[in-house]
Design a protein around this motif. Sequence first.
Motif, PDB file in Angstrom:
ATOM      1  N   LEU A  83      -5.707  -7.856   3.670  1.00 60.18           N
ATOM      2  CA  LEU A  83      -4.849  -8.963   3.254  1.00 60.18           C
ATOM      3  C   LEU A  83      -3.397  -8.732   3.658  1.00 60.18           C
ATOM      4  CD1 LEU A  83      -6.141  -9.691  -0.380  1.00 60.18           C
ATOM      5  CD2 LEU A  83      -6.586 -11.034   1.674  1.00 60.18           C
ATOM      6  N   LEU A  84      -2.958  -7.489   3.557  1.00 66.05           N
ATOM      7  CA  LEU A  84      -1.545  -7.182   3.760  1.00 66.05           C
ATOM      8  C   LEU A  84      -1.126  -7.168   5.230  1.00 66.05           C
ATOM      9  CD1 LEU A  84      -1.119  -4.364   1.094  1.00 66.05           C
ATOM     10  CD2 LEU A  84       0.199  -6.492   1.179  1.00 66.05           C
ATOM     11  N   VAL A  85      -1.957  -6.645   6.096  1.00 67.09           N
ATOM     12  CA  VAL A  85      -1.561  -6.444   7.497  1.00 67.09           C
ATOM     13  C   VAL A  85      -1.092  -7.737   8.183  1.00 67.09           C
ATOM     14  CG1 VAL A  85      -2.438  -5.828   9.790  1.00 67.09           C
ATOM     15  CG2 VAL A  85      -2.872  -4.319   7.838  1.00 67.09           C
ATOM     16  N   PRO A  86      -1.782  -8.876   8.015  1.00 71.19           N
ATOM     17  CA  PRO A  86      -1.302 -10.101   8.676  1.00 71.19           C
ATOM     18  C   PRO A  86       0.079 -10.564   8.217  1.00 71.19           C
ATOM     19  CG  PRO A  86      -3.599 -10.338   8.006  1.00 71.19           C
ATOM     20  CD  PRO A  86      -3.093  -9.093   7.354  1.00 71.19           C
ATOM     21  N   THR A  87       0.551 -10.078   7.072  1.00 68.66           N
ATOM     22  CA  THR A  87       1.868 -10.479   6.572  1.00 68.66           C
ATOM     23  C   THR A  87       3.002  -9.672   7.197  1.00 68.66           C
ATOM     24  OG1 THR A  87       1.945  -8.913   4.708  1.00 68.66           O
ATOM     25  CG2 THR A  87       0.765 -10.994   4.364  1.00 68.66           C
ATOM     26  N   GLY A  88       2.650  -8.672   8.035  1.00 68.20           N
ATOM     27  CA  GLY A  88       3.664  -7.804   8.616  1.00 68.20           C
ATOM     28  C   GLY A  88       3.854  -6.503   7.857  1.00 68.20           C
ATOM     29  N   TRP A  89       3.084  -6.322   6.797  1.00 70.26           N
ATOM     30  CA  TRP A  89       3.147  -5.067   6.036  1.00 70.26           C
ATOM     31  C   TRP A  89       2.717  -3.907   6.917  1.00 70.26           C
ATOM     32  CZ3 TRP A  89      -0.872  -1.698   4.474  1.00 70.26           C
ATOM     33  CH2 TRP A  89      -0.527  -0.757   3.501  1.00 70.26           C
ATOM     34  N   THR A  90       3.474  -2.829   6.849  1.00 72.75           N
ATOM     35  CA  THR A  90       3.164  -1.641   7.626  1.00 72.75           C
ATOM     36  C   THR A  90       2.678  -0.543   6.705  1.00 72.75           C
ATOM     37  OG1 THR A  90       4.876  -2.186   9.248  1.00 72.75           O
ATOM     38  CG2 THR A  90       4.065   0.093   9.230  1.00 72.75           C
ATOM     39  N   ALA A  91       1.526  -0.014   6.994  1.00 70.90           N
ATOM     40  CA  ALA A  91       0.972   1.055   6.164  1.00 70.90           C
ATOM     41  C   ALA A  91       1.815   2.309   6.298  1.00 70.90           C
ATOM     42  CB  ALA A  91      -0.466   1.342   6.586  1.00 70.90           C
ATOM     43  N   PRO A  92       2.098   2.985   5.182  1.00 69.07           N
ATOM     44  CA  PRO A  92       2.840   4.253   5.257  1.00 69.07           C
ATOM     45  C   PRO A  92       2.038   5.308   6.016  1.00 69.07           C
ATOM     46  CG  PRO A  92       2.817   3.368   3.011  1.00 69.07           C
ATOM     47  CD  PRO A  92       1.812   2.586   3.800  1.00 69.07           C
ATOM     48  N   ASP A  93       2.695   6.376   6.404  1.00 69.80           N
ATOM     49  CA  ASP A  93       2.051   7.483   7.099  1.00 69.80           C
ATOM     50  C   ASP A  93       0.874   7.983   6.270  1.00 69.80           C
ATOM     51  OD1 ASP A  93       1.273   9.851   8.294  1.00 69.80           O
ATOM     52  OD2 ASP A  93       3.302  10.633   8.536  1.00 69.80           O
ATOM     53  N   SER A  94      -0.318   7.884   6.829  1.00 66.99           N
ATOM     54  CA  SER A  94      -1.538   8.153   6.056  1.00 66.99           C
ATOM     55  C   SER A  94      -1.647   9.590   5.591  1.00 66.99           C
ATOM     56  CB  SER A  94      -2.769   7.793   6.896  1.00 66.99           C
ATOM     57  OG  SER A  94      -2.841   8.620   8.051  1.00 66.99           O
ATOM     58  N   ALA A  95      -0.932  10.518   6.217  1.00 66.79           N
ATOM     59  CA  ALA A  95      -1.077  11.934   5.880  1.00 66.79           C
ATOM     60  C   ALA A  95      -0.058  12.409   4.853  1.00 66.79           C
ATOM     61  CB  ALA A  95      -0.954  12.784   7.150  1.00 66.79           C
ATOM     62  N   THR A  96       0.834  11.532   4.416  1.00 62.93           N
ATOM     63  CA  THR A  96       1.883  11.948   3.485  1.00 62.93           C
ATOM     64  C   THR A  96       1.496  11.630   2.039  1.00 62.93           C
ATOM     65  OG1 THR A  96       3.047   9.829   3.731  1.00 62.93           O
ATOM     66  CG2 THR A  96       3.667  11.624   5.223  1.00 62.93           C
ATOM     67  N   TYR A  97       2.206  12.298   1.113  1.00 67.95           N
ATOM     68  CA  TYR A  97       1.921  12.164  -0.314  1.00 67.95           C
ATOM     69  C   TYR A  97       3.016  11.330  -0.980  1.00 67.95           C
ATOM     70  CZ  TYR A  97      -1.229  16.106   0.516  1.00 67.95           C
ATOM     71  OH  TYR A  97      -2.216  16.923   0.990  1.00 67.95           O
ATOM     72  N   PRO A  98       2.684  10.148  -1.482  1.00 67.14           N
ATOM     73  CA  PRO A  98       3.712   9.334  -2.137  1.00 67.14           C
ATOM     74  C   PRO A  98       3.957   9.756  -3.574  1.00 67.14           C
ATOM     75  CG  PRO A  98       1.619   8.196  -2.222  1.00 67.14           C
ATOM     76  CD  PRO A  98       1.382   9.469  -1.434  1.00 67.14           C
ATOM     77  N   SER A  99       5.102   9.389  -4.076  1.00 68.81           N
ATOM     78  CA  SER A  99       5.347   9.484  -5.513  1.00 68.81           C
ATOM     79  C   SER A  99       4.775   8.232  -6.170  1.00 68.81           C
ATOM     80  CB  SER A  99       6.844   9.570  -5.794  1.00 68.81           C
ATOM     81  OG  SER A  99       7.484   8.354  -5.410  1.00 68.81           O
TER      82      SER A  99
END
Length: 450
Positions: free
Chosen positions: A69-85
């Motif tokens: 759903l998000l990708v067509p809106t221009g949303w960019t996925a964060p770096d898949s290998a990193t750890y978010p807070s």
Amino acid sequence: MTTPTEALPVIVIGAGPAGLAAASHLVERDIEPLVLEAGPAAGSAVREWGHVRLFSTWSELVDPAAEKLLVPTGWTAPDSATYPSGADWAERYLQPLADLLGDKVRYGAQVTGVSRLGRDRIVDADREAQPFTVSILNADGTEERLTARAVIDASGTWSTPSPIGGDGLPALGEKAAADRISYRIPNLKDPAVRARYAGKRTAVIGSGASAFTALAYLAELSKEESGTHTVWILRRGISGSTFGGGSADQLPARGALGLAAKAAVDNGHANAVTGFRTDAVERHDDQLVLVAEDGRRLDPVDEVIVLTGLRPDLSFVNELRLGLDERLQAPVDLAPLIDPNQHSCGTVYPHGVKELSHPEKGIYLVGMKSYGRAPTFLAMTGYEQVRSIAAHLAGDHEAAERVELTLPETGVCGGAGLFDQPAAAEASGGGCCAAPATLTIGAPASSGGC
């Protein structure tokens, strides 16, 4: 022919990771969702531990249907290998997803009750033909009642932390000492919170990932503020499994977290008190004294941090006929897979609508709430749950029963008897795992690197 009940939306309780994933899968299946969130924004509970870093990477925290759903809106996925807070997770994924869902998400809508229209839990007659009725309290104080074809309860367990008492009840004096007791991992970057613990003696009660995080945070503080010391209180003994799987854990940050907690003890920033089941909290001037069931009394501390797990709030679903395990308060078919009293090595088997169904058809507890009081949960487990449920509601039973998830190895070994007894901890020290690991609690956990 579509019946009035089938034309109603599926109400999802909670706009957290599992709730928004549920809505995404429902949209993908052309089923109308309505997400009710008690807080003012998406991931309101996640934001409360926004300072804590997860031990899962971004690749394990984004639901596939939500990403579509998000990708067509221009949303960019964060770096898949990193750890978010937690804050990253909320701001960079959950809120954009909720914004995309638009009026399918309502904020400030606290669910106060769920039942069948015109039927309390006693009445059998035409029960399943009736839609669900959901009572809500809006932020402006008004009350409202909505109807739904099904209800997915993804409200989590964050609002109901377990108390100090080893018997599951508040210890004597616990409520009276509430001004010196916290049930959350402290945000030591907040000056007011830092001042609360700097130069003080703090008792940390718990043996899971959240306790490890608190130990690691307070150890760092003790390096900067003299007089800061932690007393780590465990209901069980210390064995080879106490500090987790280390390098053997397929979630490396989770393994590192246990090692950080071990370092806090080894380096003298904390000392461990084992086999201590708290019975009472006594106030002595400006300090607290913890008293065990066996009469032991600890030296006074200034603050207490209680991280003994979380439990589900079942009060607002009390009029429904739920099939819950008597110990874990998890669905009866799921409980054996996650029960820490008999947990074995390897993964929790991926599960879906079959294990999450109840005698009351159409109600599903998902996400952390589905695990009841069990201590191990991963976000991607919740995503698989709601994928299966959405498929079932759409009538795609083959997809509902299909497993589309491979979980990382936890390295968790189980012993006989109560999992927090010293004997059980010792029994699990070697066993069938290549290296020991800890049972992680449902609260968030740091990677040890934030």
